[in-house]
Motif scaffolding. Sequence first.
Motif, PDB file in Angstrom:
ATOM      1  N   THR A   1       1.092  -1.612   0.292  1.00  0.00           N
ATOM      2  CA  THR A   1       0.038  -0.114   0.224  1.00  0.00           C
ATOM      3  C   THR A   1       0.702   1.359  -0.471  1.00  0.00           C
ATOM      4  N   ALA A   2       1.844   1.734   0.954  1.00  0.00           N
ATOM      5  CA  ALA A   2       3.165   2.837   0.677  1.00  0.00           C
ATOM      6  C   ALA A   2       3.715   2.369  -0.554  1.00  0.00           C
TER       7      ALA A   2
ATOM      8  N   HIS B   1      -3.664   2.349  10.007  1.00  0.00           N
ATOM      9  CA  HIS B   1      -3.240   2.958   8.541  1.00  0.00           C
ATOM     10  C   HIS B   1      -4.444   1.921   7.941  1.00  0.00           C
TER      11      HIS B   1
ATOM     12  N   THR C   1      -5.665   2.446  -2.455  1.00  0.00           N
ATOM     13  CA  THR C   1      -5.124   1.624  -2.809  1.00  0.00           C
ATOM     14  C   THR C   1      -5.813   0.277  -3.872  1.00  0.00           C
TER      15      THR C   1
ATOM     16  N   PRO D   1       3.008   5.527   6.435  1.00  0.00           N
ATOM     17  CA  PRO D   1       3.248   6.062   5.306  1.00  0.00           C
ATOM     18  C   PRO D   1       2.888   7.481   5.752  1.00  0.00           C
TER      19      PRO D   1
ATOM     20  N   GLU E   1      -3.225   7.818  10.858  1.00  0.00           N
ATOM     21  CA  GLU E   1      -3.434   8.048  10.198  1.00  0.00           C
ATOM     22  C   GLU E   1      -5.200   8.990   9.679  1.00  0.00           C
TER      23      GLU E   1
ATOM     24  N   ARG F   1       0.398  10.739   4.296  1.00  0.00           N
ATOM     25  CA  ARG F   1      -1.164  10.836   4.169  1.00  0.00           C
ATOM     26  C   ARG F   1      -1.401  10.403   2.437  1.00  0.00           C
ATOM     27  N   ALA F   2      -2.101   9.734   2.042  1.00  0.00           N
ATOM     28  CA  ALA F   2      -3.088   9.770   1.061  1.00  0.00           C
ATOM     29  C   ALA F   2      -2.885  10.891  -0.502  1.00  0.00           C
TER      30      ALA F   2
ATOM     31  N   TYR G   1      -6.028   4.481   6.040  1.00  0.00           N
ATOM     32  CA  TYR G   1      -6.515   5.173   4.020  1.00  0.00           C
ATOM     33  C   TYR G   1      -5.649   4.032   3.416  1.00  0.00           C
ATOM     34  N   SER G   2      -4.254   3.735   4.352  1.00  0.00           N
ATOM     35  CA  SER G   2      -3.458   3.771   2.859  1.00  0.00           C
ATOM     36  C   SER G   2      -3.598   2.378   3.015  1.00  0.00           C
TER      37      SER G   2
ATOM     38  N   ARG H   1       1.754   1.719  -3.869  1.00  0.00           N
ATOM     39  CA  ARG H   1       0.141   2.196  -4.340  1.00  0.00           C
ATOM     40  C   ARG H   1       0.222   0.994  -5.045  1.00  0.00           C
TER      41      ARG H   1
END
Length: 397
Positions: free
Chosen positions: A18-19, A121, A128, A76, A359, A78-79, A123-124, A21
């Motif tokens: 996910t980091a 975490h 994706t 990671p 996050e 923020r998106a 969101y991250s 993406r």
Amino acid sequence: MNDQFARMVGDRVRFYRTAARQTKTVVAGLTGITPDYLYQIERGQKLPTIPVLAQLAEVLRIKPGDLLSAEPIAAPRRASNAAGDAIYRAMTAPTTAGPARVSDLGRQVCEAWSTWQTSGHRYSELTTDLPELIATTDATVRGTSGKHRRQAQSVAADLYGLVRTVTKRIGRVDLSLLAADRAQRSAEQADDPLRLAGARWNLIQVMLADGHAQAAEDEAMKALTELQAALGPDHLDAVAMSGALLLLAAVASVRAGDAWTGRERLRQATPLAERVGDCNVCWTAFGPTNVAMYAVSIEVESGEAVEGLRLAAHIDHERSLSIERRVAFLLDQAKGYAQRREFAQTLALLTTAETDAPEDVSFRPAAHSLIRTVMKRGRRTEAAGAVQLANRVGLPV
């Protein structure tokens, strides 16, 4: 021991994917395994072989030891707006994705919801994967018929409820409204009164976020009446959903300037919560814990910080089924202390929220407002602590 190790490796694979993406399909393809095998690795259900582990590390551009180390991993960043744009494209553009088995798709949506409600975490981890899940869900709905199509529409209603809350949190109110509408239409096609009430609960959340408090209260009470007429007083899931709608109606009343009606709505929800216990019908996390938390929200939003903080002292927020509600509860208390100009306690609660869900503090405007308040109005040490917190969560100082 092996199960714990598999979960640790799976968490790290999911984190680094996910980091970077990257979707599961892309990473699995480059690694030479199936997306389902990667899914099982990330959930800790399978421990990858050494060759697979090495190939995963190469695809993710990390060292194999990064997937095995017991050292903590940093969150990671923020998106970016790219996450919202990717979700927008998935919701509006034609897709070449193929359909999935409805049962498999339902399992994936449930797992995604579980991640949203339990991971610090989230969101991250989700932004994706959501575009691919949206595309697959749409293809599955189009590719099924009869009873299976209604089941697929039920899964779609659940998915779009999730998309609604995720897009709201990343600042895309336009997508949040679109997702709420999709959830409602899917629930209607599924001919499922309970999911339809859940979809309307999601729509009310958007209305509240957009400042339409009176319309939100009207919609909540209308949805409540129609749900009770459709399923009756003995349907326990409908009882829980009714309580969830009453809580939103309570908040809407307070925001419309009628705190006493808000408190009355809360009183109506209390026996329903006692009847069903802490549950998660339509992912609303309704129950006694949630009702108690909403009581704090209502008092703080009414400007009654002393009463809100008194109520909060008797609540074990860890019992809530949703990390989103737990963080909201911490922020409500922080807001209450800020109203009393007790900024050390405000900062302490913000720091607790950051520890539980870093996050969330990065994304929530309510958290940003409180951090800025402490920076501007707190004593020197409090302001300095707020600046440090702002830097950690990526908030411009």
